[in-house]
Design a protein around this motif. Structure first.
Motif, PDB file in Angstrom:
ATOM      1  N   ASP A  20    -100.050 -77.834  -7.259  1.00  0.00           N
ATOM      2  CA  ASP A  20     -99.735 -76.646  -6.827  1.00  0.00           C
ATOM      3  C   ASP A  20     -98.582 -76.347  -5.726  1.00  0.00           C
ATOM      4  O   ASP A  20     -98.376 -77.391  -5.048  1.00  0.00           O
ATOM      5  CB  ASP A  20    -100.823 -75.876  -6.360  1.00  0.00           C
ATOM      6  CG  ASP A  20    -101.869 -75.312  -7.251  1.00  0.00           C
ATOM      7  OD1 ASP A  20    -101.566 -75.223  -8.400  1.00  0.00           O
ATOM      8  OD2 ASP A  20    -102.975 -74.930  -6.771  1.00  0.00           O
ATOM      9  N   THR A  21     -97.848 -75.520  -5.670  1.00  0.00           N
ATOM     10  CA  THR A  21     -96.779 -75.408  -4.894  1.00  0.00           C
ATOM     11  C   THR A  21     -96.892 -73.921  -4.064  1.00  0.00           C
ATOM     12  O   THR A  21     -97.841 -72.912  -4.509  1.00  0.00           O
ATOM     13  CB  THR A  21     -95.259 -75.514  -5.494  1.00  0.00           C
ATOM     14  OG1 THR A  21     -95.403 -74.166  -6.404  1.00  0.00           O
ATOM     15  CG2 THR A  21     -95.193 -76.685  -6.412  1.00  0.00           C
ATOM     16  N   GLU A  22     -95.749 -73.629  -3.352  1.00  0.00           N
ATOM     17  CA  GLU A  22     -95.604 -72.264  -2.753  1.00  0.00           C
ATOM     18  C   GLU A  22     -95.634 -71.366  -3.544  1.00  0.00           C
ATOM     19  O   GLU A  22     -96.179 -70.091  -3.486  1.00  0.00           O
ATOM     20  CB  GLU A  22     -94.570 -72.424  -1.613  1.00  0.00           C
ATOM     21  CG  GLU A  22     -94.801 -72.986  -0.636  1.00  0.00           C
ATOM     22  CD  GLU A  22     -94.447 -74.647  -0.631  1.00  0.00           C
ATOM     23  OE1 GLU A  22     -94.081 -75.227  -1.847  1.00  0.00           O
ATOM     24  OE2 GLU A  22     -94.767 -75.423   0.270  1.00  0.00           O
ATOM     25  N   ASP A  23     -94.872 -71.302  -4.723  1.00  0.00           N
ATOM     26  CA  ASP A  23     -94.995 -70.436  -5.671  1.00  0.00           C
ATOM     27  C   ASP A  23     -96.024 -69.844  -6.384  1.00  0.00           C
ATOM     28  O   ASP A  23     -96.280 -68.773  -6.665  1.00  0.00           O
ATOM     29  CB  ASP A  23     -94.024 -71.028  -6.984  1.00  0.00           C
ATOM     30  CG  ASP A  23     -93.658 -69.924  -8.051  1.00  0.00           C
ATOM     31  OD1 ASP A  23     -93.053 -68.684  -7.596  1.00  0.00           O
ATOM     32  OD2 ASP A  23     -94.151 -70.040  -9.283  1.00  0.00           O
ATOM     33  N   GLU A  24     -97.229 -70.859  -6.400  1.00  0.00           N
ATOM     34  CA  GLU A  24     -98.370 -70.445  -7.009  1.00  0.00           C
ATOM     35  C   GLU A  24     -98.977 -69.711  -5.877  1.00  0.00           C
ATOM     36  O   GLU A  24     -99.873 -68.544  -6.219  1.00  0.00           O
ATOM     37  CB  GLU A  24     -99.307 -71.463  -7.354  1.00  0.00           C
ATOM     38  CG  GLU A  24     -99.026 -72.084  -8.526  1.00  0.00           C
ATOM     39  CD  GLU A  24     -97.956 -73.200  -8.516  1.00  0.00           C
ATOM     40  OE1 GLU A  24     -96.871 -72.982  -9.598  1.00  0.00           O
ATOM     41  OE2 GLU A  24     -97.603 -73.785  -7.999  1.00  0.00           O
ATOM     42  N   ALA A  25     -98.931 -69.917  -4.765  1.00  0.00           N
ATOM     43  CA  ALA A  25     -99.530 -69.208  -3.561  1.00  0.00           C
ATOM     44  C   ALA A  25     -98.987 -67.733  -3.552  1.00  0.00           C
ATOM     45  O   ALA A  25     -99.717 -66.710  -3.450  1.00  0.00           O
ATOM     46  CB  ALA A  25     -99.235 -69.799  -2.231  1.00  0.00           C
ATOM     47  N   ALA A  26     -97.715 -67.583  -3.776  1.00  0.00           N
ATOM     48  CA  ALA A  26     -96.962 -66.407  -3.901  1.00  0.00           C
ATOM     49  C   ALA A  26     -97.434 -65.464  -5.031  1.00  0.00           C
ATOM     50  O   ALA A  26     -97.639 -64.335  -4.798  1.00  0.00           O
ATOM     51  CB  ALA A  26     -95.498 -66.340  -3.908  1.00  0.00           C
ATOM     52  N   ARG A  27     -97.707 -66.233  -6.200  1.00  0.00           N
ATOM     53  CA  ARG A  27     -98.151 -65.315  -7.239  1.00  0.00           C
ATOM     54  C   ARG A  27     -99.533 -65.073  -7.082  1.00  0.00           C
ATOM     55  O   ARG A  27     -99.827 -63.925  -7.728  1.00  0.00           O
ATOM     56  CB  ARG A  27     -97.869 -66.237  -8.501  1.00  0.00           C
ATOM     57  CG  ARG A  27     -96.199 -66.573  -8.960  1.00  0.00           C
ATOM     58  CD  ARG A  27     -96.086 -67.034 -10.307  1.00  0.00           C
ATOM     59  NE  ARG A  27     -97.252 -67.679 -10.983  1.00  0.00           N
ATOM     60  CZ  ARG A  27     -97.061 -68.770 -11.589  1.00  0.00           C
ATOM     61  NH1 ARG A  27     -96.667 -69.668 -11.174  1.00  0.00           N
ATOM     62  NH2 ARG A  27     -98.237 -69.176 -12.158  1.00  0.00           N
ATOM     63  N   LEU A  85    -103.602 -60.600  -6.006  1.00  0.00           N
ATOM     64  CA  LEU A  85    -104.560 -59.979  -5.053  1.00  0.00           C
ATOM     65  C   LEU A  85    -104.328 -58.545  -4.629  1.00  0.00           C
ATOM     66  O   LEU A  85    -105.191 -57.872  -4.673  1.00  0.00           O
ATOM     67  CB  LEU A  85    -104.703 -60.848  -4.022  1.00  0.00           C
ATOM     68  CG  LEU A  85    -105.340 -62.497  -4.462  1.00  0.00           C
ATOM     69  CD1 LEU A  85    -105.533 -63.080  -3.198  1.00  0.00           C
ATOM     70  CD2 LEU A  85    -106.852 -62.171  -4.822  1.00  0.00           C
ATOM     71  N   LEU A  86    -102.946 -58.416  -4.285  1.00  0.00           N
ATOM     72  CA  LEU A  86    -102.575 -57.225  -3.796  1.00  0.00           C
ATOM     73  C   LEU A  86    -102.658 -56.014  -4.846  1.00  0.00           C
ATOM     74  O   LEU A  86    -102.690 -54.632  -4.194  1.00  0.00           O
ATOM     75  CB  LEU A  86    -101.287 -57.214  -3.122  1.00  0.00           C
ATOM     76  CG  LEU A  86    -100.984 -58.285  -1.618  1.00  0.00           C
ATOM     77  CD1 LEU A  86     -99.808 -58.143  -1.345  1.00  0.00           C
ATOM     78  CD2 LEU A  86    -102.131 -57.914  -0.810  1.00  0.00           C
ATOM     79  N   ALA A  97    -106.241 -49.561   0.986  1.00  0.00           N
ATOM     80  CA  ALA A  97    -105.677 -50.136   2.526  1.00  0.00           C
ATOM     81  C   ALA A  97    -106.938 -50.899   3.062  1.00  0.00           C
ATOM     82  O   ALA A  97    -107.314 -50.926   4.085  1.00  0.00           O
ATOM     83  CB  ALA A  97    -105.201 -48.970   3.352  1.00  0.00           C
ATOM     84  N   GLY A  98    -107.223 -51.706   2.123  1.00  0.00           N
ATOM     85  CA  GLY A  98    -108.529 -52.444   2.511  1.00  0.00           C
ATOM     86  C   GLY A  98    -108.119 -54.026   3.282  1.00  0.00           C
ATOM     87  O   GLY A  98    -106.796 -54.374   3.112  1.00  0.00           O
ATOM     88  N   GLY A  99    -108.987 -54.322   3.799  1.00  0.00           N
ATOM     89  CA  GLY A  99    -108.890 -55.771   4.329  1.00  0.00           C
ATOM     90  C   GLY A  99    -108.893 -56.977   3.313  1.00  0.00           C
ATOM     91  O   GLY A  99    -109.419 -57.008   2.251  1.00  0.00           O
ATOM     92  N   LEU A 100    -108.035 -58.079   3.615  1.00  0.00           N
ATOM     93  CA  LEU A 100    -108.152 -59.113   3.150  1.00  0.00           C
ATOM     94  C   LEU A 100    -108.465 -60.319   3.894  1.00  0.00           C
ATOM     95  O   LEU A 100    -107.969 -60.967   4.902  1.00  0.00           O
ATOM     96  CB  LEU A 100    -106.688 -59.451   2.341  1.00  0.00           C
ATOM     97  CG  LEU A 100    -106.343 -60.637   1.603  1.00  0.00           C
ATOM     98  CD1 LEU A 100    -106.936 -60.748   0.110  1.00  0.00           C
ATOM     99  CD2 LEU A 100    -104.941 -60.792   1.356  1.00  0.00           C
TER     100      LEU A 100
END
Length: 149
Positions: free
Chosen positions: A37-44, A49-50, A70-73
């Protein structure tokens, strides 16, 4: 990256009796980085999620996203999502990222989330955590974000 999201009315993470992260209505997300995994997977993962429409609209249909309500994460690292339970009775975790890579990717995900969303709370990477939640629905969904081909 692997994740399990739970739509919650409230959730909190406690470490040694201290609440270290808490949200009201929103998403509790258990997150695991896998080898490769890379930063790209984190961004995707964050983008999904949003925008994932898992909250009810006025008609009661799951049609609204975390941003819409406008919920919490609440992001909690959990390497055990990478468990291999296909054989024997002891799970293997060889698919999980090495701890230093997992922490780096989790921290990156948290930074991206805080830049993109107003209410972000976390657990603590590698800590013994107690996670308390009131699952709303219940709504619980697994997410898998694979490296781009």
């Amino acid at each position: 990256m692997l994740a399990v999201l739970q739509r919650v009315r409230e959730a909190r993470v406690v470490i040694e009796g201290e609440v270290v992260g808490a949200i009201d209505q929103g998403l509790l997300v258990l997150v695991c980085a896998e080898k490769g995994d890379t930063e790209d997977e984190a961004a995707r993962l964050l983008a999904k999620l949003l925008k994932l429409r898992v909250f009810a609209d006025a008609a009661g249909k799951m049609n609204l996203s975390l941003q819409d309500v406008a919920g919490g994460l609440l992001l909690v690292s959990q390497f055990t999502l990478a468990a291999d339970t296909r054989s024997g009775t002891r799970p293997g975790f060889s698919a999980a990222a090495a701890p230093q890579d997992g922490e780096r990717l989790y921290d990156h995900l948290v930074r991206l989330a805080r830049d993109a969303h107003p209410v972000v709370a976390t657990g603590r990477f590698g800590a013994d955590m107690q996670v308390h939640l009131v699952n709303d629905g219940p709504v619980t969904m697994p997410l898998t974000i694979r490296p781009a081909a």
